[in-house]
Design an enzyme around this catalytic site. Sequence first.
Site, PDB file in Angstrom:
ATOM      1  CB  ILE A 178      37.308  30.457  34.936  1.00  0.00           C
ATOM      2  CG1 ILE A 178      36.169  31.485  34.850  1.00  0.00           C
ATOM      3  CG2 ILE A 178      37.106  29.337  33.907  1.00  0.00           C
ATOM      4  CD1 ILE A 178      35.978  32.100  33.456  1.00  0.00           C
ATOM      5  CG  ASP A 179      40.492  24.772  37.954  1.00  0.00           C
ATOM      6  OD1 ASP A 179      41.634  25.248  37.890  1.00  0.00           O
ATOM      7  OD2 ASP A 179      40.268  23.550  37.980  1.00  0.00           O
ATOM      8  CB  THR A 181      41.114  29.725  31.865  1.00  0.00           C
ATOM      9  OG1 THR A 181      40.709  30.151  33.161  1.00  0.00           O
ATOM     10  CG2 THR A 181      40.975  30.895  30.907  1.00  0.00           C
ATOM     11  CD  GLU A 223      44.085  31.531  38.472  1.00  0.00           C
ATOM     12  OE1 GLU A 223      42.938  31.061  38.404  1.00  0.00           O
ATOM     13  OE2 GLU A 223      45.013  31.187  37.716  1.00  0.00           O
ATOM     14  CG  ASP A 257      40.730  28.753  39.751  1.00  0.00           C
ATOM     15  OD1 ASP A 257      40.473  29.647  38.921  1.00  0.00           O
ATOM     16  OD2 ASP A 257      41.555  27.842  39.544  1.00  0.00           O
ATOM     17  CG  ASP A 298      45.022  25.484  40.426  1.00  0.00           C
ATOM     18  OD1 ASP A 298      44.324  26.030  39.568  1.00  0.00           O
ATOM     19  OD2 ASP A 298      46.236  25.741  40.573  1.00  0.00           O
TER      20      ASP A 298
HETATM   21  C1  IPD Z   1      44.545  25.137  35.511  1.00  0.00           C
HETATM   22  C2  IPD Z   1      43.784  23.855  35.688  1.00  0.00           C
HETATM   23  C3  IPD Z   1      44.506  22.700  35.024  1.00  0.00           C
HETATM   24  C4  IPD Z   1      45.930  22.564  35.478  1.00  0.00           C
HETATM   25  C5  IPD Z   1      46.626  23.908  35.268  1.00  0.00           C
HETATM   26  C6  IPD Z   1      45.912  24.994  36.062  1.00  0.00           C
HETATM   27  P1  IPD Z   1      43.355  27.547  35.345  1.00  0.00           P
HETATM   28  O1  IPD Z   1      43.918  26.215  36.145  1.00  0.00           O
HETATM   29  O2  IPD Z   1      43.557  23.533  37.033  1.00  0.00           O
HETATM   30  O3  IPD Z   1      43.856  21.506  35.311  1.00  0.00           O
HETATM   31  O4  IPD Z   1      46.584  21.614  34.714  1.00  0.00           O
HETATM   32  O5  IPD Z   1      47.968  23.828  35.635  1.00  0.00           O
HETATM   33  O6  IPD Z   1      46.619  26.202  35.961  1.00  0.00           O
HETATM   34  O7  IPD Z   1      44.551  28.292  34.857  1.00  0.00           O
HETATM   35  O8  IPD Z   1      42.499  27.084  34.245  1.00  0.00           O
HETATM   36  O9  IPD Z   1      42.628  28.254  36.429  1.00  0.00           O
HETATM   37 CA    CA Z   2      43.006  26.933  38.282  1.00  0.00          CA
HETATM   38 CA    CA Z   3      41.682  30.137  36.980  1.00  0.00          CA
END
Ligand code: IPD
Ligand code: CA
Ligand code: CA
Length: 284
Positions: A99-100, A102, A76, A97, A226
Site C-alpha cells: 500500500i503506497d 498508507t 517494503e 509496495d 515507492d
Molecule cells: C509513502 C508515500 C508518500 C511519501 C512517503 C512514503 P507509504 O509511502 O509514498 O507519498 O511522502 O514518504 O513513505 O509509507 O505510504 O508506503
Molecule cells: Ca510507499
Molecule cells: Ca507502503
Amino acid sequence: MSKTVSEAQLKSYYEVAVDLVKKCGPLMLEGYQKGQTDFKVKADFYDLVTVYDKQIEDKLTKGLLSAFPESLIIGEEESAATKRLPELTDAPTWIIDPIDGTTNFIRRIPHCCISVGLAINKELVVGVVYNPPADELFTAWKGHGAFLNGQPINVSKVSKINQAVIAYEISLIHAPSVRDKNIKRIYKLASNATGTRCFGSAALTLCYVATGQVDVYHIEDLKPWDLAGGAVILREAGGVVCHTNGGEFDIMKPNCVCTSTKELSKEVISLIDEANQIMEYTFK
Ligand code: IPD
Ligand code: CA
Ligand code: CA
C-alpha cells in the site's frame, strides 16, 4: 551475468503481475471502506502500517513466486521486518509496495494504491499501480506504452515551469536531516509553478504525471518500492525520470526529477541548484 529476456517472457511477467495486483484490489478496498483504526507505528510516529499492508504483500509475494520461481522479491514490509534492504541483482526482481499512501488509506482519502515494479538486469521493465478506491489501474511494460484501465495515456507537452502543475511531498519535512533542503526546494519550485499539489502517494503521483494531470514531481530520500512501478508507467507514457543531478535514475537510491518533457526537467534541475545555494531564509 545478465541474460536477455524475450518479448514473450516479458509479456507473461506483465500479464501475471497485472492479474495478481487486480486480485488484491478487493482486499485493499475492504480495508479502505472499513477505515483503519488499529494501525501500528513503524520507524517513527508518522510511519504507519496496517494489517492490510502485510496481507497484500504476502498475497503478491506468494503469487509472483509461484508463477516465477526464479524471480526475487524486494518488498517494503519484508524489508521492514528483516531490517534489510536486499541488493538488486540481474535476476528478475519484483519491487513491491503493498500500500503506497498508507496514511491516505487509513484516513479514507482516495489516493492510495498497490504498486509493483519488475527489474531485470537492473532495468525497470514492468509497472503496475492500482488504486482500488478510485478504480484506476495503471499498467506498462517496456516498449509497449502506458495504460489507464486499458486506455493509452500520455504525458503533457508542458515545457516551462510557469505553465506547470507540480507535485511535492510536504511530509518530507518530518525528518530533520532533509528538512532544510526540502523547504528551500518547495520555495523555489512552488513559487515558480502554476500550482503545487501534494498527494501522499509517490507511486500515484508518477502516474498523474503519466496522464498529464501533473507535469513535475521531484522527490528524494524515498525507497525503491515507492517509485519502481510508477517509473515504468511514466517513462512508457513519454515522460522523463532522471536523477536530481540530471544523470541516470537509480531505483535503489531513487532521488529523482520526473517531468513531462526534457526541457522541463532541465529547468527544474536548475531551480533545485538555485535552491541548494540559498544560505539563509526567513518566513515573511
Ligand atoms: C509513502 C508515500 C508518500 C511519501 C512517503 C512514503 P507509504 O509511502 O509514498 O507519498 O511522502 O514518504 O513513505 O509509507 O505510504 O508506503
Ligand atoms: Ca510507499
Ligand atoms: Ca507502503
